[in-house]
Design an enzyme around this catalytic site. Sequence first.
Site, PDB file in Angstrom:
ATOM      1  N   HIS A 132       0.714  -0.977  -0.171  1.00  0.00           N
ATOM      2  CA  HIS A 132      -0.062  -0.045  -0.250  1.00  0.00           C
ATOM      3  C   HIS A 132       0.755   1.379   0.143  1.00  0.00           C
ATOM      4  O   HIS A 132       2.011   1.534   0.757  1.00  0.00           O
ATOM      5  CB  HIS A 132      -1.287  -0.509   1.480  1.00  0.00           C
ATOM      6  N   ASP A 209       2.894  -4.486   8.295  1.00  0.00           N
ATOM      7  CA  ASP A 209       1.591  -3.901   7.915  1.00  0.00           C
ATOM      8  C   ASP A 209       1.177  -4.379   7.934  1.00  0.00           C
ATOM      9  O   ASP A 209       0.538  -5.013   6.739  1.00  0.00           O
ATOM     10  CB  ASP A 209       2.118  -2.606   7.290  1.00  0.00           C
ATOM     11  N   GLN A 212      -4.921  -5.601   6.793  1.00  0.00           N
ATOM     12  CA  GLN A 212      -4.906  -6.104   6.008  1.00  0.00           C
ATOM     13  C   GLN A 212      -5.099  -7.424   6.900  1.00  0.00           C
ATOM     14  O   GLN A 212      -5.648  -8.676   6.832  1.00  0.00           O
ATOM     15  CB  GLN A 212      -4.805  -6.298   4.662  1.00  0.00           C
ATOM     16  N   LYS A 235     -10.570  -0.972  10.169  1.00  0.00           N
ATOM     17  CA  LYS A 235     -10.789  -1.792   9.837  1.00  0.00           C
ATOM     18  C   LYS A 235     -10.931  -3.306   9.722  1.00  0.00           C
ATOM     19  O   LYS A 235     -11.025  -4.841   9.265  1.00  0.00           O
ATOM     20  CB  LYS A 235      -9.788  -1.980   8.836  1.00  0.00           C
ATOM     21  N   CYS A 375      -4.613   2.373  -3.724  1.00  0.00           N
ATOM     22  CA  CYS A 375      -3.548   3.039  -2.935  1.00  0.00           C
ATOM     23  C   CYS A 375      -2.723   1.462  -2.972  1.00  0.00           C
ATOM     24  O   CYS A 375      -1.968   1.402  -2.371  1.00  0.00           O
ATOM     25  CB  CYS A 375      -3.450   3.287  -1.965  1.00  0.00           C
TER      26      CYS A 375
END
Lengths: 420, 161
Positions: A132, A209, A212, A235, A375
């Site tokens: 991302h 990261d 997700q 999220k 993104c």
Amino acid sequence: MTDTVVAATPPLDVARVRQDFPILQRTVRDKPLVYLDNSATTQRPESVIEAMANFYRTSNANVHRGVHLLSEEATDAYEGARNKVAAFLNADSPQSVIFTRNTTESVNLVAHAWARRHMREGDEILLTVMEHHSNLVPWQLLAQERGVKLKFLDIDDSGHLQLDNLSEVLNEHTRLVSLAHVSNTLGTANAIPTIACAAHSVGAKVFVDGAQGVPHGPVDVQALDCDFYAFSPHKALGPLGIGVLWGRRDVLEEMDPFLGGGEMIRDVTLERSTWAAVPHKFEAGTPSVADAVGLGASIDYLENLGMSAIRQHEVKINEYLLPRLRELPWLTIYGPEDPHDRCGLASFNDNQIHAHDLGTILDQHGVAVRAGHHCAKPLMRRLGVMATTRASFYVYNDLDDVDHLIDALIEARKVFGLAT
Amino acid sequence: MQGLDDLYREVILDHYRSPHGAAAIENAAVKVEGFNPLCGDELVMELSVDSDGRIDGLHIEPNGCSISVASASMLAQQLTGKSLDDAIALKETFKSVMRGESWPEGQDFGDLEALEGVKNFPVRIKCALLAWMTLEQALAQYDPELANQVEADDDIEVKTH
């Protein structure tokens, strides 16, 4: 996200889950809402909305500074949320959990407070082509400023990272490996422990990261063997406006501050200051206390459902979704073929209809998806496309929602006068 | 579905399938690239002008959704052979229609009128405007006196060559 799912985990009762989400009662363009844009942001259950409203109604005050009862309650609520996050991630201690605004700010915090102290010209950062923008741009800024070199792991045709040459890409100049736990576009779950082990063997730190990762299954930062892990609660049923950064305590202790201001100091004179202890050293200014309270409530909600049950639910969705998408010969589907190798999402393109047109037509059927570059423009270039349509599922989505999506994709062909 | 029929009229889909302006032109006076960072749509526009000040060649390579491609195609269809003044007038009319005005009465705008349905889809208006904002830059590059007409648009970037 690990796939060590306990077989005995009871499946999600989606009909019951749906009742907890007030927004799912609304219609979109006179159609029931089919919300498949969960990778952008999920919806919130009543318990999260209520916890935040209740904080403002009954305990609202600033934290860590008042001697009055309300401030005490607000501080307890804020720090209580930190404890919940620590337990949720199996962190070594609540003091290693920092509240930020979002994953992007968490990446920037590490880029400023850790990397600017530890990296100089000639050092290398290893990233991947599936990142991302939030896990690319902060490192590009650092690279330009410090002459640091960025290197990238590629993906194979199935959307998995190519790890065969990992030991060659990593070397004594590698200071950091920073990568997504799960791709927001392909859904691929990356082999973090394998990569972390290789990175540590050359003395590099590992930033994950988890934007997700956290929503889609159990996360154990110690088992992942990383040094930093970041995620965005919105999220995963939590509030917008708050982010989390977990870091190894010893690494956090030796870091510089990020933003300067109130809350993050031990002492201030006119000329200079000393810093508060970790994690407050990294939390300048009045924090978003109600959001932290909402985050705590979202973790309670997720744990009540069970993260393994959520993971199982998404695999079940994938097992139905992927074959149904493959029935439509005009679609190109991106990412891993095995339903177990991805979180509950699929990115695809119609060979005749642009992703934005598809997004508009799906919206007219009440189906909310993301159409665009997600993104992740370098990944779009790697896939050789301008954009994709992405349908991403969560705890309140069921197989019916897959059917609605498929029906709308067929309707789109009719709008464009194309064969079905 | 009423809304969709209004957006994806047959004439728009025809332009999308076989856009005007595809043929290469010689002696291009100007080449510009328009880009919408929000959605990634882009197009390349080349323009040649004859000694009478008429646009005698327009080459457009659009890469984007049906609305941006059809709008670019209609631009090429309508403006080839027209004077620069006509091009400026049509550009201004089209921009005002996308911003909510009606088509001026008593004039025929041909296929372009079919794009009026885009107004009901606010997020897609930029798609229809991309070619016209690019044209604005192309005209300004051809004649610097037209530069004062270039409207800053945060959502559309135009690169000149």
